[in-house]
Design a protein around this motif. Structure first.
Motif: not given
Length: 286
Positions: A31-45, A146-156
């Motif tokens: 599984v994976y995750e993406v965390i946004r960074v603004y002004n060098g700070k984590l948002f909703t970490a 939030k699986s690494l298996n994203l082939l359906g998403n990629l095709l879309a």
């Protein structure tokens, strides 16, 4: 190249390697995750790390680190790479083992990886809105993981890209689910409507922030399934994700939505969302 996190250790990114028999590479077993960074700070970490842990638990992966430890490591990685605006990508796999569909023995250690990505805010698209297409949702029935298996998403997403569009809005029959990498919202008569958080969609962190902002600011909001007909008849359409924030959708399948410009409810939510970013991360320059 900067630095990366590998199994709890921050090392030169060029040295961060995983084995060819890692199950993430062989099976997408992770599984994976993406965390946004603004002004060098984590948002909703905290929210992202909670979802990360829940996704791992959902497929039987035991994280070797607590959420507090993960946060400390991610913050250190952020400092080491001196990232001001961008993303932190992190993933965990079941680990390295001889290729076999059956889970390996419990003594196999999961592989944890994280690294930073410079990425500016999509200001132009936020102002003008984006185009989307419709496509049948062909993914599995546990989209809440939030699986690494994203082939359906990629095709879309590739289909959308080939049509010159930003996103693919997916549907199962007549029911709209979500975008290939976003949650989808419609606005009708001032009410915001978005798919309920169940196994058919990912429970978006940005989506939850938007729902909270609606409730705190007297914007009517409903979580329920809506149809392609309702999508077509909506007063406004927008999408949300960690990197897209509150993104207006002004055209779907070549049809201009209403006036072809972002609507007033979408604009209000963009303003409220930016204030929430600034509350956590400081004033945004652009």
């Amino acid at each position: 190249m900067g630095f990366a996190l590998l199994n709890g250790e921050i090392i030169e990114r060029s040295e961060a390697k995983v084995d060819v028999e890692d199950r993430g590479y062989q099976f997408g077993d992770g599984v994976y995750e993406v965390i946004r960074v603004y002004n060098g700070k984590l948002f909703t970490a905290a929210e992202h790390l909670k979802r990360f842990s829940k996704s791992a638990e959902s497929i039987g992966i035991s994280l070797q680190f607590s959420s507090k430890q993960l946060l400390e490591m991610v913050e250190e990685l952020l400092k080491k790479n001196n990232l001001e605006t961008g993303n932190i990508y992190m993933q965990v796999t079941r680990g390295i083992a001889p290729r076999n569909h059956v889970f390996p023995a419990s003594n196999v250690t999961p592989t944890l990886v994280a690294y930073t990505i410079k990425s500016s805010r999509p200001i132009d698209n936020l102002k003008s809105g984006v185009k989307a297409i419709l496509t049948e949702d062909i993914r599995w029935l546990r989209c809440d993981i939030k699986s690494l298996n994203l082939l359906g998403n990629l095709l879309a997403k590739q289909k959308a890209s080939e049509k010159g569009c930003f996103e693919a809005i997916q549907h199962r029959g007549q029911d709209v689910t979500e975008g290939s990498s976003s949650n989808i919202f419609i606005v009708k008569d001032g009410t915001v409507i978005t798919h309920e958080s169940n196994n058919l969609i990912l429970k978006g962190i940005t989506k939850d922030v938007i729902l909270d902002l609606c409730r705190k600011n007297n914007i009517p909001v409903i979580e329920r399934t809506f149809s392609l007909t309702e999508l077509d008849d909506a007063d406004e359409v927008f999408l949300s994700s960690t990197t897209a924030e509150v993104m207006p959708v002004i055209e779907i399948n070549g049809k201009i939505m209403k006036a072809g410009v972002p609507g007033k409810v979408t604009r209000k939510l963009q303003d409220l969302f930016q204030k929430e970013i600034e509350k956590q991360c400081g004033v945004l320059v652009s």
